[in-house]
Design a protein around this motif. Structure first.
Motif, PDB file in Angstrom:
ATOM      1  N   THR A 250      27.349  25.155  56.805  1.00 11.95           N
ATOM      2  CA  THR A 250      26.792  25.670  55.551  1.00 11.95           C
ATOM      3  C   THR A 250      27.689  26.732  54.936  1.00 11.95           C
ATOM      4  N   TRP A 251      28.284  27.582  55.788  1.00 10.36           N
ATOM      5  CA  TRP A 251      29.160  28.644  55.306  1.00 10.36           C
ATOM      6  C   TRP A 251      30.384  28.089  54.590  1.00 10.36           C
ATOM      7  N   TYR A 252      30.780  26.891  54.967  1.00 12.00           N
ATOM      8  CA  TYR A 252      31.982  26.278  54.424  1.00 12.00           C
ATOM      9  C   TYR A 252      31.944  26.199  52.897  1.00 12.00           C
ATOM     10  N   TYR A 253      30.758  25.946  52.347  1.00  6.91           N
ATOM     11  CA  TYR A 253      30.626  25.743  50.907  1.00  6.91           C
ATOM     12  C   TYR A 253      30.572  27.066  50.134  1.00  6.91           C
ATOM     13  N   PHE A 254      30.394  28.169  50.844  1.00  7.44           N
ATOM     14  CA  PHE A 254      30.359  29.470  50.175  1.00  7.44           C
ATOM     15  C   PHE A 254      31.688  30.220  50.288  1.00  7.44           C
ATOM     16  N   MET A 255      32.549  29.768  51.171  1.00  4.92           N
ATOM     17  CA  MET A 255      33.820  30.461  51.412  1.00  4.92           C
ATOM     18  C   MET A 255      34.897  29.922  50.474  1.00  4.92           C
ATOM     19  N   ILE A 256      34.836  30.322  49.227  1.00 10.00           N
ATOM     20  CA  ILE A 256      35.773  29.844  48.223  1.00 10.00           C
ATOM     21  C   ILE A 256      36.866  30.888  48.006  1.00 10.00           C
ATOM     22  N   ASP A 257      38.097  30.447  48.147  1.00 10.40           N
ATOM     23  CA  ASP A 257      39.219  31.359  47.913  1.00 10.40           C
ATOM     24  C   ASP A 257      39.284  31.737  46.438  1.00 10.40           C
ATOM     25  N   MET A 258      39.472  33.037  46.174  1.00 10.40           N
ATOM     26  CA  MET A 258      39.559  33.521  44.795  1.00 10.40           C
ATOM     27  C   MET A 258      40.750  34.458  44.639  1.00 10.40           C
ATOM     28  N   GLY A 259      41.838  34.144  45.335  1.00 12.25           N
ATOM     29  CA  GLY A 259      43.002  35.021  45.342  1.00 12.25           C
ATOM     30  C   GLY A 259      43.814  35.020  44.064  1.00 12.25           C
ATOM     31  N   TRP A 260      43.628  34.024  43.191  1.00 14.49           N
ATOM     32  CA  TRP A 260      44.449  33.947  41.991  1.00 14.49           C
ATOM     33  C   TRP A 260      44.051  34.991  40.946  1.00 14.49           C
ATOM     34  N   ILE A 261      42.956  35.683  41.170  1.00 14.06           N
ATOM     35  CA  ILE A 261      42.525  36.700  40.212  1.00 14.06           C
ATOM     36  C   ILE A 261      43.198  38.050  40.465  1.00 14.06           C
ATOM     37  N   ASN A 262      43.738  38.248  41.656  1.00 17.83           N
ATOM     38  CA  ASN A 262      44.311  39.558  42.000  1.00 17.83           C
ATOM     39  C   ASN A 262      45.521  39.917  41.140  1.00 17.83           C
ATOM     40  N   ALA A 263      46.336  38.928  40.805  1.00 13.20           N
ATOM     41  CA  ALA A 263      47.543  39.190  40.020  1.00 13.20           C
ATOM     42  C   ALA A 263      47.223  39.788  38.646  1.00 13.20           C
ATOM     43  N   PRO A 264      46.374  39.131  37.828  1.00 10.31           N
ATOM     44  CA  PRO A 264      46.046  39.747  36.531  1.00 10.31           C
ATOM     45  C   PRO A 264      45.309  41.066  36.663  1.00 10.31           C
ATOM     46  N   LEU A 265      44.509  41.232  37.715  1.00 10.41           N
ATOM     47  CA  LEU A 265      43.805  42.505  37.906  1.00 10.41           C
ATOM     48  C   LEU A 265      44.796  43.640  38.153  1.00 10.41           C
ATOM     49  N   LEU A 266      45.837  43.377  38.920  1.00 12.29           N
ATOM     50  CA  LEU A 266      46.870  44.383  39.158  1.00 12.29           C
ATOM     51  C   LEU A 266      47.547  44.782  37.849  1.00 12.29           C
ATOM     52  N   TYR A 267      47.844  43.787  37.041  1.00  8.38           N
ATOM     53  CA  TYR A 267      48.501  44.043  35.750  1.00  8.38           C
ATOM     54  C   TYR A 267      47.604  44.878  34.831  1.00  8.38           C
ATOM     55  N   PHE A 268      46.329  44.509  34.742  1.00  6.93           N
ATOM     56  CA  PHE A 268      45.426  45.238  33.849  1.00  6.93           C
ATOM     57  C   PHE A 268      45.092  46.621  34.394  1.00  6.93           C
ATOM     58  N   TYR A 269      45.169  46.788  35.711  1.00 11.45           N
ATOM     59  CA  TYR A 269      44.986  48.124  36.281  1.00 11.45           C
ATOM     60  C   TYR A 269      46.079  49.064  35.764  1.00 11.45           C
ATOM     61  N   VAL A 270      47.310  48.567  35.746  1.00  5.59           N
ATOM     62  CA  VAL A 270      48.423  49.369  35.236  1.00  5.59           C
ATOM     63  C   VAL A 270      48.226  49.662  33.748  1.00  5.59           C
TER      64      VAL A 270
ATOM     65  N   HIS B 270      44.092  35.400  30.761  1.00  6.43           N
ATOM     66  CA  HIS B 270      44.706  35.704  32.053  1.00  6.43           C
ATOM     67  C   HIS B 270      43.818  35.272  33.224  1.00  6.43           C
ATOM     68  N   LEU B 271      42.561  34.949  32.938  1.00  9.68           N
ATOM     69  CA  LEU B 271      41.640  34.528  33.992  1.00  9.68           C
ATOM     70  C   LEU B 271      41.621  33.010  34.176  1.00  9.68           C
ATOM     71  N   ILE B 272      42.403  32.293  33.382  1.00 12.64           N
ATOM     72  CA  ILE B 272      42.451  30.829  33.498  1.00 12.64           C
ATOM     73  C   ILE B 272      42.843  30.385  34.905  1.00 12.64           C
ATOM     74  N   PRO B 273      43.880  30.985  35.529  1.00  6.57           N
ATOM     75  CA  PRO B 273      44.213  30.577  36.912  1.00  6.57           C
ATOM     76  C   PRO B 273      43.045  30.768  37.873  1.00  6.57           C
ATOM     77  N   PHE B 274      42.295  31.853  37.721  1.00  4.46           N
ATOM     78  CA  PHE B 274      41.142  32.125  38.586  1.00  4.46           C
ATOM     79  C   PHE B 274      40.077  31.041  38.424  1.00  4.46           C
ATOM     80  N   VAL B 275      39.755  30.705  37.183  1.00  3.58           N
ATOM     81  CA  VAL B 275      38.760  29.657  36.918  1.00  3.58           C
ATOM     82  C   VAL B 275      39.237  28.325  37.485  1.00  3.58           C
ATOM     83  N   LEU B 276      40.529  28.044  37.313  1.00  2.00           N
ATOM     84  CA  LEU B 276      41.103  26.801  37.828  1.00  2.00           C
ATOM     85  C   LEU B 276      41.027  26.761  39.346  1.00  2.00           C
TER      86      LEU B 276
END
Length: 372
Positions: A66-86, A103-109
């Motif tokens: 059951t956990w398998y379906y909730f463990m979705i990788d969302m690492g593609w959002i970190n890059a734009p977040l770093l940029y917008f933090y700056v 900039h969130l298109i990669p994350f949604v994809l």
């Protein structure tokens, strides 16, 4: 669970908890810039989430249950977040705009692909024929190969490079201590994930059976060291990010003697504005005002923040609004329109003139002549 995996789980858990704790503390901070605090908190949350996924897997959770379906990788959002933090740190008037959502298109994809791939498990009966061609190869490429991590690492390298360029561009307007912290942070992410990206690509491209779909990323020797390194990065980012952020934004962070220096600068600024009426220059900016006062732009910025407690634009427009009020009160100026007087006071558009009069004088432009 083996002793090795137990130690790995402990290390990853420490990093994840560190990220969550400091992320929450950042969200509760009242000091500015709040947007930057929120973005850094989100970065910590997403990185911590990825570590927690790995911890659960070490305990046998997440492998086609059951956990398998909730463990979705969302690492593609970190890059734009770093940029917008700056951006939120170096741009005084940073605001979210609709175009930023691009900039969130990669994350949604990434999330969409991850959900699609995981749903294939509902149809798989152990044979290739039970899945569609897209489902089968999508699963193999996404789950058995380092595709996800290659793209995530590449995005971070690209965005941190852009962010470093932005820091350099804004360095004259940025506190040196803040500039140093942002540069260290971006460099750390850039170098670490460049090493990760290089390792992944070299390993995959040199693997002799890669083209026959027998490559399995999760058995590679560097898989756990990669996450341990991420845990260390989170620990440093959470601790340093919280305290350095506080140091650079709190009014109490002024060094001994700096407050007196900024007050002297404020006096110099007032005198220059009264004698030379620098605000009449419609192209006046913080940078060229600093040049006229012969000070560093970051010092002038701190003067506005800590002493005057006004934004640069508000300070200048207030002086312009007061000037047009004086001009409108003079009988010899009755033959001129308010807009022409506004241009003489330094405004460069009708809309900016109208907004400033309402904001700083509390009246409408038409009332300027009626009030006299």
């Amino acid at each position: 669970m083996s002793l090795q995996n137990t130690l790995i789980a402990i290390l990853l858990s420490i990093g994840a908890v560190q990220g969550l704790v400091y992320g929450i503390r950042l969200l509760r901070k009242e000091e500015r810039p709040k947007t930057a605090n929120q973005l850094l908190a989100c970065i910590l949350f997403f990185l911590s989430y990825r570590l927690l996924i790995q911890v659960l897997r070490l305990f046998g959770l997440g492998h086609y249950d059951t956990w398998y379906y909730f463990m979705i990788d969302m690492g593609w959002i970190n890059a734009p977040l770093l940029y917008f933090y700056v951006r939120a740190q170096v741009e005084n008037n940073f605001k979210w705009k609709k175009k930023h959502l691009l900039h969130l298109i990669p994350f949604v994809l990434q999330v969409s692909i991850s959900i699609f791939v995981r749903l294939q498990n509902l149809y798989w009966d152990g044979t290739k024929d039970s899945l569609s061609t897209m489902g089968y190869y999508g699963y193999a490429i996404w789950m058995n190969m380092p595709t996800n991590y290659v793209i995530a690492s590449l995005l971070i390298v690209i965005y941190t490079t852009i962010a470093l360029g932005l820091i350099k561009e804004k360095e004259e307007h940025t506190d040196p201590a803040l500039k140093k912290w942002l540069t260290q942070m971006m460099r750390s992410f850039q170098i670490y994930f460049a090493l990760v990206l290089g390792t992944l690509l070299v390993d995959f491209l040199l693997f002799e059976d890669a083209q026959f779909m027998s490559y399995f990323y999760f058995t590679q020797f560097f898989y756990f060291p990669f996450f341990i390194g991420m845990a260390g990065l989170i620990y440093w980012l959470g601790f340093s990010g919280y305290h350095k952020n506080f140091k650079n934004t709190s009014r109490k962070s002024l060094k001994e003697g700096e407050e007196a220096q900024l007050k002297r600068l404020a006096e110099k600024l007032h005198v220059a504005m009264q004698k030379e009426q620098l605000y009449k220059d419609p192209e006046l900016s913080l940078n060229n005002l600093a040049d006229k006062l012969e000070v560093k732009p970051y010092l002038l910025s701190r003067c506005f923040s800590h002493v005057l407690q006004l934004k640069f634009n508000d300070y200048i427009n207030q002086l312009r609004a007061e000037q047009i009020k004086r001009l409108a009160s003079l009988p010899e100026n009755s033959k001129y329109t308010l807009l022409s007087l506004a241009y003489e006071a330094g405004f460069n558009s009708k809309s900016s003139f109208q907004r400033a009069v309402k904001k700083h004088l509390g009246i409408s432009p038409k009332e300027l002549r009626k009030s006299e």
